[in-house]
Design a protein around this motif. Structure first.
Motif, PDB file in Angstrom:
ATOM      1  N   LYS A  28      34.597   7.709  11.573  1.00 48.73           N
ATOM      2  CA  LYS A  28      33.864   7.792  12.844  1.00 48.73           C
ATOM      3  C   LYS A  28      32.464   8.343  12.645  1.00 48.73           C
ATOM      4  N   VAL A  29      32.329   9.360  11.792  1.00 46.00           N
ATOM      5  CA  VAL A  29      30.996   9.904  11.506  1.00 46.00           C
ATOM      6  C   VAL A  29      30.117   8.830  10.869  1.00 46.00           C
ATOM      7  N   ASP A  69      14.692  -1.979   9.656  1.00 44.43           N
ATOM      8  CA  ASP A  69      14.440  -3.311  10.203  1.00 44.43           C
ATOM      9  C   ASP A  69      15.539  -3.636  11.215  1.00 44.43           C
ATOM     10  N   GLU A  70      15.575  -4.877  11.697  1.00 45.29           N
ATOM     11  CA  GLU A  70      16.553  -5.259  12.704  1.00 45.29           C
ATOM     12  C   GLU A  70      17.979  -5.050  12.224  1.00 45.29           C
ATOM     13  N   LEU A  71      18.269  -5.373  10.975  1.00 45.80           N
ATOM     14  CA  LEU A  71      19.622  -5.249  10.458  1.00 45.80           C
ATOM     15  C   LEU A  71      20.083  -3.801  10.445  1.00 45.80           C
ATOM     16  N   THR A  72      19.268  -2.900   9.959  1.00 45.44           N
ATOM     17  CA  THR A  72      19.701  -1.505   9.857  1.00 45.44           C
ATOM     18  C   THR A  72      19.756  -0.817  11.208  1.00 45.44           C
ATOM     19  N   SER A  73      19.164  -1.397  12.229  1.00 43.38           N
ATOM     20  CA  SER A  73      19.227  -0.757  13.534  1.00 43.38           C
ATOM     21  C   SER A  73      20.643  -0.766  14.104  1.00 43.38           C
ATOM     22  N   PHE A  74      21.530  -1.592  13.557  1.00 47.44           N
ATOM     23  CA  PHE A  74      22.920  -1.629  14.007  1.00 47.44           C
ATOM     24  C   PHE A  74      23.754  -0.528  13.356  1.00 47.44           C
ATOM     25  N   PHE A  75      23.277   0.058  12.283  1.00 46.61           N
ATOM     26  CA  PHE A  75      24.020   1.056  11.532  1.00 46.61           C
ATOM     27  C   PHE A  75      23.727   2.455  12.045  1.00 46.61           C
ATOM     28  N   VAL A  76      24.633   3.366  11.734  1.00 51.62           N
ATOM     29  CA  VAL A  76      24.380   4.788  11.961  1.00 51.62           C
ATOM     30  C   VAL A  76      23.215   5.168  11.059  1.00 51.62           C
ATOM     31  N   ALA A  77      22.294   5.970  11.561  1.00 51.59           N
ATOM     32  CA  ALA A  77      21.173   6.412  10.728  1.00 51.59           C
ATOM     33  C   ALA A  77      21.713   7.093   9.483  1.00 51.59           C
ATOM     34  N   SER A  78      21.094   6.818   8.333  1.00 50.00           N
ATOM     35  CA  SER A  78      21.562   7.383   7.072  1.00 50.00           C
ATOM     36  C   SER A  78      21.665   8.895   7.116  1.00 50.00           C
ATOM     37  N   THR A  79      20.747   9.546   7.812  1.00 44.30           N
ATOM     38  CA  THR A  79      20.772  11.005   7.860  1.00 44.30           C
ATOM     39  C   THR A  79      21.953  11.528   8.660  1.00 44.30           C
ATOM     40  N   ALA A  88      25.488   9.953  -0.755  1.00 45.69           N
ATOM     41  CA  ALA A  88      26.178  11.244  -0.638  1.00 45.69           C
ATOM     42  C   ALA A  88      27.522  11.080   0.074  1.00 45.69           C
ATOM     43  N   ALA A  89      27.550  10.248   1.113  1.00 51.08           N
ATOM     44  CA  ALA A  89      28.811  10.000   1.827  1.00 51.08           C
ATOM     45  C   ALA A  89      29.815   9.307   0.910  1.00 51.08           C
ATOM     46  N   TYR A  90      29.345   8.328   0.136  1.00 51.17           N
ATOM     47  CA  TYR A  90      30.202   7.622  -0.827  1.00 51.17           C
ATOM     48  C   TYR A  90      30.787   8.614  -1.829  1.00 51.17           C
ATOM     49  N   ASP A  91      29.920   9.440  -2.413  1.00 49.23           N
ATOM     50  CA  ASP A  91      30.368  10.418  -3.399  1.00 49.23           C
ATOM     51  C   ASP A  91      31.370  11.395  -2.797  1.00 49.23           C
ATOM     52  N   GLU A  92      31.095  11.855  -1.591  1.00 46.52           N
ATOM     53  CA  GLU A  92      31.997  12.802  -0.934  1.00 46.52           C
ATOM     54  C   GLU A  92      33.372  12.176  -0.713  1.00 46.52           C
ATOM     55  N   PHE A  93      33.402  10.943  -0.205  1.00 43.70           N
ATOM     56  CA  PHE A  93      34.690  10.300   0.066  1.00 43.70           C
ATOM     57  C   PHE A  93      35.457  10.043  -1.238  1.00 43.70           C
ATOM     58  N   MET A  94      34.741   9.598  -2.252  1.00 43.37           N
ATOM     59  CA  MET A  94      35.406   9.362  -3.537  1.00 43.37           C
ATOM     60  C   MET A  94      35.994  10.656  -4.084  1.00 43.37           C
TER      61      MET A  94
END
Length: 130
Positions: A28-29, A69-79, A88-94
């Motif tokens: 969810k985050v 850009d338009e594509l990344t506007s659909f995603f949660v902001a990286s920060t 960092a999120a990938y590393d944490e989950f792994m």
């Protein structure tokens, strides 16, 4: 969550064990959730691998182009991701989840499966999380 709970000797309830709930909160985050009308657990192997694939693609996108850009506007902001970035999120989950239960699951699947496809897939999973 069930596999991990069983390995730790705690009650292994689908959707209602601490590991399943932690994976659901993490998803969810990251801006991901269970598709409406489905009852798939988010802590299933396939959905966890999808989450890792999503985070890896976000990290690759960030590495190529940091401009929104338009594509990344659909995603949660990286920060807003755990750790402040897709990598960092990938590393944490792994480190805090996948590497804890997937290697043992891969060994058992490789050993117990009688179907060559699953034996090979288990070997690839084990190599991936190693």
């Amino acid at each position: 969550g069930i596999v991990r709970s069983e390995a730790e000797g705690s009650e292994a309830l689908m959707f209602a064990n601490p590991h399943a709930m932690a994976v659901e909160r993490f998803c969810k985050v990251c801006g991901l959730g269970r598709p409406e009308g489905t009852h798939e657990p988010l802590d299933a192997l396939w959905t966890e691998l999808e989450l890792l694939g999503y985070l890896a693609s976000r990290a690759a996108e960030d590495a190529i182009d940091n401009d929104e850009d338009e594509l990344t506007s659909f995603f949660v902001a990286s920060t807003d991701l755990p750790g402040g970035s897709p990598q960092a999120a990938y590393d944490e989950f792994m480190n805090e989840h996948a590497k804890i239960w997937m290697p043992q699951f891969a060994k058992v699947l490789q050993r117990e499966s009688r179907i060559p496809f699953y034996q090979v897939a288990a070997g690839l999973l084990g190599a991936f999380v190693a």
